[in-house]
Design an enzyme around this catalytic site. Structure first.
Site, PDB file in Angstrom:
ATOM      1  N   TYR A  44      14.198  -5.433  16.329  1.00 21.85           N
ATOM      2  CA  TYR A  44      13.587  -4.264  16.983  1.00 21.85           C
ATOM      3  C   TYR A  44      14.029  -4.064  18.427  1.00 21.85           C
ATOM      4  O   TYR A  44      13.637  -3.081  19.059  1.00 21.85           O
ATOM      5  CB  TYR A  44      12.055  -4.386  16.918  1.00 21.85           C
ATOM      6  CG  TYR A  44      11.540  -4.414  15.488  1.00 21.85           C
ATOM      7  CD1 TYR A  44      11.618  -3.287  14.677  1.00 21.85           C
ATOM      8  CD2 TYR A  44      11.001  -5.583  14.943  1.00 21.85           C
ATOM      9  CE1 TYR A  44      11.163  -3.313  13.363  1.00 21.85           C
ATOM     10  CE2 TYR A  44      10.544  -5.613  13.627  1.00 21.85           C
ATOM     11  CZ  TYR A  44      10.626  -4.480  12.848  1.00 21.85           C
ATOM     12  OH  TYR A  44      10.181  -4.496  11.551  1.00 21.85           O
ATOM     13  N   HIS A 101      11.970   5.003  11.608  1.00 26.28           N
ATOM     14  CA  HIS A 101      11.962   3.541  11.555  1.00 26.28           C
ATOM     15  C   HIS A 101      13.077   3.017  12.442  1.00 26.28           C
ATOM     16  O   HIS A 101      14.214   3.500  12.347  1.00 26.28           O
ATOM     17  CB  HIS A 101      12.160   3.030  10.117  1.00 26.28           C
ATOM     18  CG  HIS A 101      11.059   3.501   9.212  1.00 26.28           C
ATOM     19  ND1 HIS A 101       9.813   2.921   9.227  1.00 26.28           N
ATOM     20  CD2 HIS A 101      11.006   4.525   8.336  1.00 26.28           C
ATOM     21  CE1 HIS A 101       9.037   3.573   8.366  1.00 26.28           C
ATOM     22  NE2 HIS A 101       9.737   4.546   7.819  1.00 26.28           N
TER      23      HIS A 101
HETATM   24  C1  DQA Z   1       9.409  -0.402  10.858  1.00 24.93           C
HETATM   25  C2  DQA Z   1       9.825  -0.992   9.508  1.00 24.93           C
HETATM   26  C3  DQA Z   1       8.615  -1.493   8.740  1.00 24.93           C
HETATM   27  O1  DQA Z   1       9.030  -2.040   7.501  1.00 24.93           O
HETATM   28  C4  DQA Z   1       7.917  -2.580   9.523  1.00 24.93           C
HETATM   29  O2  DQA Z   1       6.762  -2.998   8.841  1.00 24.93           O
HETATM   30  C5  DQA Z   1       7.623  -2.192  10.915  1.00 24.93           C
HETATM   31  C6  DQA Z   1       8.579  -1.378  11.661  1.00 24.93           C
HETATM   32  C7  DQA Z   1      10.621  -0.009  11.715  1.00 24.93           C
HETATM   33  O3  DQA Z   1      10.417   0.693  12.698  1.00 24.93           O
HETATM   34  O4  DQA Z   1      11.746  -0.440  11.442  1.00 24.93           O
HETATM   35  O5  DQA Z   1       6.618  -2.611  11.480  1.00 24.93           O
HETATM   36  O6  DQA Z   1       8.656   0.783  10.616  1.00 24.93           O
END
Ligand code: DQA
Length: 141
Positions: free
Chosen positions: A22, A98
């Protein structure tokens, strides 16, 4: 035009949480960046994050009642929350974002109960996905 950027469960831990997935930017830094980008695009951007599904549903009801477009990262709720999907369907414009490429990770992340009600989905482009979603809303408003 007002736009709500709504981030779901665990996204308040951006910068600390799995930075290899992330990134190193915190939620606070992301929020500040998106407000500035919004100003350049002529958008009044408000960024919120919650770990409470009930609070998120309340914000979606607010967006529905005020007809405010939403950039939504539903985080883990993406994959199973019918409550969130039932709220999203009431909002006129929702772009699902995402940060990670959910299709290149565990199998359970490939399914979104939100996507059928989103006008578009951006995944895997890091925090830049939020900017692209804002640009889309700005040019199509
Ligand atoms: C997410 C992807 C989801 O699978 C995960 O549970 C997240 C973040 C993303 O931003 O890549 O918390 O939404």
């Amino acid at each position: 035009m007002r736009v709500l950027v709504l981030n779901g469960v665990n996204l308040g831990r951006l910068g600390k949480r799995q930075p290899e997935v992330y990134g190193a930017t915190t939620h606070e830094q992301l929020a500040q960046r998106l407000v500035v980008i919004g100003q350049d695009l002529g958008l009044q951007v408000e960024v919120r994050q919650t770990d409470s599904e009930a609070e998120m549903v309340g914000w979606l009801h607010e967006a529905a009642d005020r007809e405010v477009p939403v950039v939504l990262n539903p985080a883990a709720w993406t994959h199973y929350s019918i409550a969130l999907a039932d709220a999203v369907v009431q909002v006129p414009r929702v772009v699902e974002v995402h940060i990670s490429n959910v299709h290149a990770r565990e199998g359970f992340r490939r399914h979104s109960v939100i996507s059928p009600y989103a006008e578009g989905v951006i995944a895997g482009l890091g925090l830049g996905g939020y900017e692209l979603a804002l640009r889309h809303l700005a040019v199509t408003s």
